[in-house]
Design an enzyme around this catalytic site. Structure first.
Site, PDB file in Angstrom:
ATOM      1  N   MET C   1     123.094  39.405 -10.164  1.00  0.00           N
ATOM      2  CA  MET C   1     122.611  39.212  -8.785  1.00  0.00           C
ATOM      3  C   MET C   1     121.762  40.349  -8.257  1.00  0.00           C
ATOM      4  SD  MET C   1     123.692  40.864  -5.821  1.00  0.00           S
ATOM      5  CE  MET C   1     125.464  41.110  -5.894  1.00  0.00           C
ATOM      6  N   PRO C   2     122.000  41.633  -8.633  1.00  0.00           N
ATOM      7  CA  PRO C   2     121.157  42.626  -7.980  1.00  0.00           C
ATOM      8  C   PRO C   2     119.671  42.334  -8.187  1.00  0.00           C
ATOM      9  CG  PRO C   2     122.936  43.690  -9.169  1.00  0.00           C
ATOM     10  CD  PRO C   2     123.001  42.253  -9.503  1.00  0.00           C
ATOM     11  N   VAL C   3     118.903  42.499  -7.126  1.00  0.00           N
ATOM     12  CA  VAL C   3     117.456  42.278  -7.195  1.00  0.00           C
ATOM     13  C   VAL C   3     116.748  43.584  -6.855  1.00  0.00           C
ATOM     14  CG1 VAL C   3     115.499  41.072  -6.142  1.00  0.00           C
ATOM     15  CG2 VAL C   3     117.632  39.831  -6.553  1.00  0.00           C
ATOM     16  N   THR C  39     117.441  41.008 -11.603  1.00  0.00           N
ATOM     17  CA  THR C  39     116.081  40.475 -11.424  1.00  0.00           C
ATOM     18  C   THR C  39     115.191  41.606 -10.908  1.00  0.00           C
ATOM     19  OG1 THR C  39     116.923  38.261 -10.870  1.00  0.00           O
ATOM     20  CG2 THR C  39     114.658  38.786 -10.186  1.00  0.00           C
TER      21      THR C  39
END
Lengths: 62, 62, 62, 62, 62, 62
Positions: C1-3, C39
């Site tokens: 999830m980290p972007v 991402t």
């Protein structure tokens, strides 16, 4: 890969859950990209932190 | 001038300190731009505020 | 999830490839989150589109 | 339509109010776009969440 | 450290130069943070890429 | 006031038009905030500019 960042006011867990579902669905249907490729980030802020037309939102709602 | 914004879950001060160091180092080495020109911003969010594949992260971890 | 969103100047495909690899690696090692969850988005801009200290970058490099 | 997002440290309501007014005014005067079309979002973060030159801001101010 | 990201339509070099100056000045005067600490990023987009009230901007201006 | 920023690959005018409509509708229905208050910004990028799991998107699609 598409990432959707939503800047909005303070919102309940349930509404955020529904937003994630519906926005992802809308994006997937329109682009034909499978839902699993979408990331949604909701960034909540206080009404002091938003301005429209040069006016602080918390001032508008007095 | 390069600015790196990281959207992620709630994270300790120490991990954020290390992230700032390592990400800046990785960027500087790869671009040959001196470290002093880099700004890192970490934007933390609750698991309710993230969605992957249309599913709220806090729902995944139940 | 980290972007991770990177705002920077115009950059070659190879450097962007290496940035994606190294920044993801740095993030993964520091957070113990597997690489597949990250991402990276690189947003390139012209030197006219950046300002530091109130000065347009393209003006600095004259 | 122009949207201005400001990432900065923790800031009082009054300063945020003035920022929204003055930044919108500066944008409107420079672009000749009427003020009502501008949205300002202020995203505040702790000094732990910012890094310049690879150093965590909270570490600089020790 | 404060970073100001402006999302707006296609804009000339001169207007962007003036925006960088005036927005930085407005921020600095209001926060008492010296100008040199501010980064401004202008992200331009085509009228097809913006929507207000659910309507694509390029459709509004037909 | 809510602002939705979408980072995605290169996309046609028609698909962007439909995205703006459908995402705004999904947001409005879920939050009960009238559509006119929503701004959508689509930021398109080349496959070289995105990475998932540390791999450049353009490398994945070879």
């Amino acid at each position: 890969m598409p990432v959707i960042k939503i800047d909005m006011g303070l919102t309940s867990k349930e509404v955020k859950k529904e937003l994630i579902e519906k926005v992802t669905k809308a994006m997937s249907e329109t682009t034909n990209i499978p839902e699993q490729h979408f990331t949604v980030i909701i960034s909540e802020g206080d009404a002091d932190n938003f301005g429209v037309g040069g006016v602080q939102l918390s001032e508008m709602h007095k």
